[in-house]
Write a protein that holds these residues in place. Structure first.
Motif, PDB file in Angstrom:
ATOM      1  N   HIS A   1      10.409  -0.153   8.983  1.00 31.27           N
ATOM      2  CA  HIS A   1      10.453  -1.486   8.781  1.00 31.27           C
ATOM      3  C   HIS A   1      11.427  -2.313   9.362  1.00 31.27           C
ATOM      4  O   HIS A   1      12.691  -1.704   9.585  1.00 31.27           O
ATOM      5  CB  HIS A   1      10.382  -1.991   7.107  1.00 31.27           C
ATOM      6  N   VAL A   2      11.104  -3.421   9.907  1.00 32.62           N
ATOM      7  CA  VAL A   2      12.198  -4.186  10.717  1.00 32.62           C
ATOM      8  C   VAL A   2      12.032  -5.518   9.972  1.00 32.62           C
ATOM      9  O   VAL A   2      10.867  -6.231   9.371  1.00 32.62           O
ATOM     10  CB  VAL A   2      11.907  -4.705  12.138  1.00 32.62           C
ATOM     11  N   ILE A   3      13.228  -6.386  10.073  1.00 27.45           N
ATOM     12  CA  ILE A   3      13.339  -7.680   9.340  1.00 27.45           C
ATOM     13  C   ILE A   3      14.165  -8.290  10.159  1.00 27.45           C
ATOM     14  O   ILE A   3      15.213  -8.064  10.737  1.00 27.45           O
ATOM     15  CB  ILE A   3      14.002  -7.312   7.802  1.00 27.45           C
ATOM     16  N   ALA A   4      13.908  -9.683  10.193  1.00 22.30           N
ATOM     17  CA  ALA A   4      14.830 -10.544  11.001  1.00 22.30           C
ATOM     18  C   ALA A   4      15.221 -11.643   9.671  1.00 22.30           C
ATOM     19  O   ALA A   4      14.678 -11.948   8.984  1.00 22.30           O
ATOM     20  CB  ALA A   4      13.574 -11.665  11.502  1.00 22.30           C
ATOM     21  N   ARG A   5      16.589 -11.719  10.084  1.00 22.55           N
ATOM     22  CA  ARG A   5      17.161 -12.594   9.126  1.00 22.55           C
ATOM     23  C   ARG A   5      18.149 -13.825   9.836  1.00 22.55           C
ATOM     24  O   ARG A   5      18.099 -13.866  11.194  1.00 22.55           O
ATOM     25  CB  ARG A   5      18.338 -11.694   8.579  1.00 22.55           C
ATOM     26  N   ASP A   6      18.219 -14.834   9.227  1.00 25.30           N
ATOM     27  CA  ASP A   6      18.865 -15.954   9.782  1.00 25.30           C
ATOM     28  C   ASP A   6      20.225 -15.879   9.902  1.00 25.30           C
ATOM     29  O   ASP A   6      20.698 -14.870   9.192  1.00 25.30           O
ATOM     30  CB  ASP A   6      18.572 -17.416   8.780  1.00 25.30           C
ATOM     31  N   ALA A   7      20.886 -16.907  10.091  1.00 25.22           N
ATOM     32  CA  ALA A   7      22.492 -16.699  10.297  1.00 25.22           C
ATOM     33  C   ALA A   7      23.305 -16.377   8.870  1.00 25.22           C
ATOM     34  O   ALA A   7      24.188 -15.728   8.967  1.00 25.22           O
ATOM     35  CB  ALA A   7      23.086 -18.076  11.032  1.00 25.22           C
ATOM     36  N   ALA A   8      22.559 -16.824   8.011  1.00 24.83           N
ATOM     37  CA  ALA A   8      23.236 -16.503   6.556  1.00 24.83           C
ATOM     38  C   ALA A   8      22.866 -15.440   5.906  1.00 24.83           C
ATOM     39  O   ALA A   8      23.291 -15.078   4.940  1.00 24.83           O
ATOM     40  CB  ALA A   8      22.879 -17.770   5.553  1.00 24.83           C
TER      41      ALA A   8
ATOM     42  N   GLY B   1       8.050  -6.826   9.922  1.00 27.91           N
ATOM     43  CA  GLY B   1       7.464  -6.120  10.820  1.00 27.91           C
ATOM     44  C   GLY B   1       7.232  -4.504  10.395  1.00 27.91           C
ATOM     45  O   GLY B   1       8.180  -4.062   9.622  1.00 27.91           O
ATOM     46  N   ARG B   2       6.304  -3.712  10.571  1.00 26.44           N
ATOM     47  CA  ARG B   2       6.313  -2.310  10.311  1.00 26.44           C
ATOM     48  C   ARG B   2       5.513  -1.482  11.290  1.00 26.44           C
ATOM     49  O   ARG B   2       4.652  -1.931  11.898  1.00 26.44           O
ATOM     50  CB  ARG B   2       5.847  -1.949   8.770  1.00 26.44           C
ATOM     51  N   LEU B   3       6.041  -0.122  11.410  1.00 24.20           N
ATOM     52  CA  LEU B   3       5.410   0.817  12.004  1.00 24.20           C
ATOM     53  C   LEU B   3       4.798   1.795  11.263  1.00 24.20           C
ATOM     54  O   LEU B   3       5.692   2.236  10.411  1.00 24.20           O
ATOM     55  CB  LEU B   3       6.267   1.625  13.184  1.00 24.20           C
ATOM     56  N   THR B   4       3.652   2.079  11.292  1.00 25.92           N
ATOM     57  CA  THR B   4       3.010   3.313  10.131  1.00 25.92           C
ATOM     58  C   THR B   4       3.146   4.705  11.096  1.00 25.92           C
ATOM     59  O   THR B   4       3.251   4.631  12.232  1.00 25.92           O
ATOM     60  CB  THR B   4       1.576   2.897   9.972  1.00 25.92           C
TER      61      THR B   4
ATOM     62  N   GLY C   1       2.218  -3.240  12.014  1.00 22.95           N
ATOM     63  CA  GLY C   1       1.385  -4.245  10.820  1.00 22.95           C
ATOM     64  C   GLY C   1       2.525  -5.072  10.210  1.00 22.95           C
ATOM     65  O   GLY C   1       3.766  -4.961  10.293  1.00 22.95           O
ATOM     66  N   ARG C   2       1.795  -5.865   9.273  1.00 27.55           N
ATOM     67  CA  ARG C   2       2.665  -6.770   8.320  1.00 27.55           C
ATOM     68  C   ARG C   2       3.661  -7.526   8.970  1.00 27.55           C
ATOM     69  O   ARG C   2       4.891  -8.013   8.555  1.00 27.55           O
ATOM     70  CB  ARG C   2       3.444  -5.819   7.468  1.00 27.55           C
ATOM     71  N   MET C   3       3.501  -7.992  10.103  1.00 26.42           N
ATOM     72  CA  MET C   3       3.922  -9.049  11.116  1.00 26.42           C
ATOM     73  C   MET C   3       3.972 -10.299  10.283  1.00 26.42           C
ATOM     74  O   MET C   3       2.761 -11.172  10.105  1.00 26.42           O
ATOM     75  CB  MET C   3       3.443  -9.016  12.544  1.00 26.42           C
ATOM     76  N   ALA C   4       4.997 -11.039   9.864  1.00 26.29           N
ATOM     77  CA  ALA C   4       5.101 -12.243   9.171  1.00 26.29           C
ATOM     78  C   ALA C   4       6.249 -13.154   9.422  1.00 26.29           C
ATOM     79  O   ALA C   4       7.323 -12.443   9.679  1.00 26.29           O
ATOM     80  CB  ALA C   4       4.801 -11.881   7.778  1.00 26.29           C
ATOM     81  N   VAL C   5       6.276 -14.114   9.795  1.00 22.87           N
ATOM     82  CA  VAL C   5       7.280 -15.153   9.662  1.00 22.87           C
ATOM     83  C   VAL C   5       6.948 -16.280   8.845  1.00 22.87           C
ATOM     84  O   VAL C   5       6.260 -16.811   8.624  1.00 22.87           O
ATOM     85  CB  VAL C   5       7.334 -15.655  11.173  1.00 22.87           C
TER      86      VAL C   5
ATOM     87  N   ASP D   1       0.830  -1.107   0.139  1.00 20.65           N
ATOM     88  CA  ASP D   1      -0.088   0.088  -0.030  1.00 20.65           C
ATOM     89  C   ASP D   1       0.973   1.281  -0.153  1.00 20.65           C
ATOM     90  O   ASP D   1       2.173   1.262  -0.176  1.00 20.65           O
ATOM     91  CB  ASP D   1      -1.149   0.019   1.288  1.00 20.65           C
ATOM     92  N   GLU D   2       0.114   2.434   0.044  1.00 17.53           N
ATOM     93  CA  GLU D   2       0.827   3.722  -0.114  1.00 17.53           C
ATOM     94  C   GLU D   2       1.553   3.875   1.251  1.00 17.53           C
ATOM     95  O   GLU D   2       2.469   4.985   1.367  1.00 17.53           O
ATOM     96  CB  GLU D   2      -0.196   4.597  -0.418  1.00 17.53           C
ATOM     97  N   LEU D   3       1.277   3.222   2.174  1.00 19.07           N
ATOM     98  CA  LEU D   3       2.002   3.482   3.498  1.00 19.07           C
ATOM     99  C   LEU D   3       3.284   3.139   3.355  1.00 19.07           C
ATOM    100  O   LEU D   3       4.241   3.331   4.295  1.00 19.07           O
ATOM    101  CB  LEU D   3       1.110   3.114   4.700  1.00 19.07           C
TER     102      LEU D   3
END
Length: 308
Positions: A55-62, A69-72, A78-82, A47-49
């Motif tokens: 935005h935050v992102i989780a990464r594995d060891a590689a 996830g995000r903060l508007t 929002g957009r919390m996904a694993v 979306d436009e937001l």
């Protein structure tokens, strides 16, 4: 919004990410989870937001992306996904804590979110409480939730009371203290609260749940389900009844753990009050209030002999 809540034995890290340069990494998580798995239309997922969000992102060891996830700008998570292979490994906790920390750094007074109903318990554990009725969003049932930052969250409904009580119970390390007139019907007989207490009482780690009542007869007459649970776990649950007139006249009620969580009601016959999962000073104050009354109150031996 989807999330997970169990600890991980596999290493991962959570970091902020610039949307313009990191959109492909965000896409690598959000589209498999929301578009492919949950059948959210692609046009609704982006979306436009997005360009305006943190935005935050989780990464594995590689370094591969495994969660987002995000903060508007409206102070909404929002957009919390694993990704499926990483669910149940604490990634959701890491993402949510990073978003809360970012909001606190920006001195935001409150956060809110739209949680998928299946994930409500996860957010409750982190001090979010439900607000209003459930609703449909992108074809999925959701619940609005909120959490105050830098201070306690106001509790003004039964659903919010149940949520904060469950959060305080879940945050217990070794000792949970409950100060109640008569096991507060509507709260301590709520299935969610009983389940939280059952999970606490059956943990491998030793736990003490101390319940201080002003009227021990009323829950017994009402066949309060918490008494039956305590009878099945007698080494965990202990009941006492205040017998000092000043203690019996105490109008408030509260639940406090030995971490930093509490739920306090000025009038113990109402759900209205305040609560937090990260307020160590206030939690210690309530624990200090509880301890001397507990010590001078009588042990409720009659609960031990009821049939189960």
């Amino acid at each position: 919004m989807t999330a997970t809540d169990r600890p991980s034995n596999r290493p991962f890290r959570v970091e902020t990410i610039d949307y313009a340069t990191g959109v492909d990494d965000l896409r690598a998580v959000r589209e498999p989870v929301f578009v492919q798995e949950q059948q959210v239309p692609l046009a609704l997922e982006w979306d436009e937001l997005d360009p305006l969000c943190v935005h935050v992102i989780a990464r594995d060891a590689a370094g591969a992306p495994i969660g987002t996830g995000r903060l508007t700008p409206e102070h909404k998570i929002g957009r919390m996904a694993v990704l499926p292979d990483w669910r149940g490994r604490g990634v959701g906790d890491g993402l949510l804590l990073a978003l809360i920390a970012e909001a606190e750094r920006r001195h935001w007074p409150e956060l809110h979110l739209h949680a998928q109903v299946s994930a409500v318990g996860f957010y409750v554990k982190h001090g979010f409480v439900p607000v209003g009725d459930r609703f449909m969003e992108a074809g999925i049932e959701h619940q609005t939730m909120r959490r105050q930052l830098g201070g306690p969250t106001a509790i003004d409904t039964r659903d919010a009371a149940v949520a904060i009580a469950c959060a305080v119970i879940a945050g217990t390390r070794r000792e949970l203290s409950i100060y109640s007139r008569a096991l507060d019907p509507g709260l301590f007989d709520a299935p969610e609260v009983l389940d939280a207490l059952r999970r606490l009482g059956t943990r491998r780690q030793r736990v003490d749940v101390r319940i201080l009542l002003q009227d021990a007869d009323a829950p017994q007459r009402a066949h309060a389900p918490l008494i039956a649970l305590a009878q099945r776990l007698p080494s965990v649950f202990g009941f006492r009844e205040a017998n000092d007139p000043a203690d019996r006249g105490y109008a408030s009620a509260f639940i406090v753990n030995d971490g930093s969580g509490y739920y306090f009601r000025t009038l113990g016959n109402r759900f209205d009050g305040e609560g937090a999962v990260d307020a160590g000073g206030r939690a210690r104050q309530l624990a200090d209030t509880f301890q001397p009354v507990w010590e001078r109150s009588r042990i409720v031996t009659e609960y031990r002999v009821l049939g189960v």
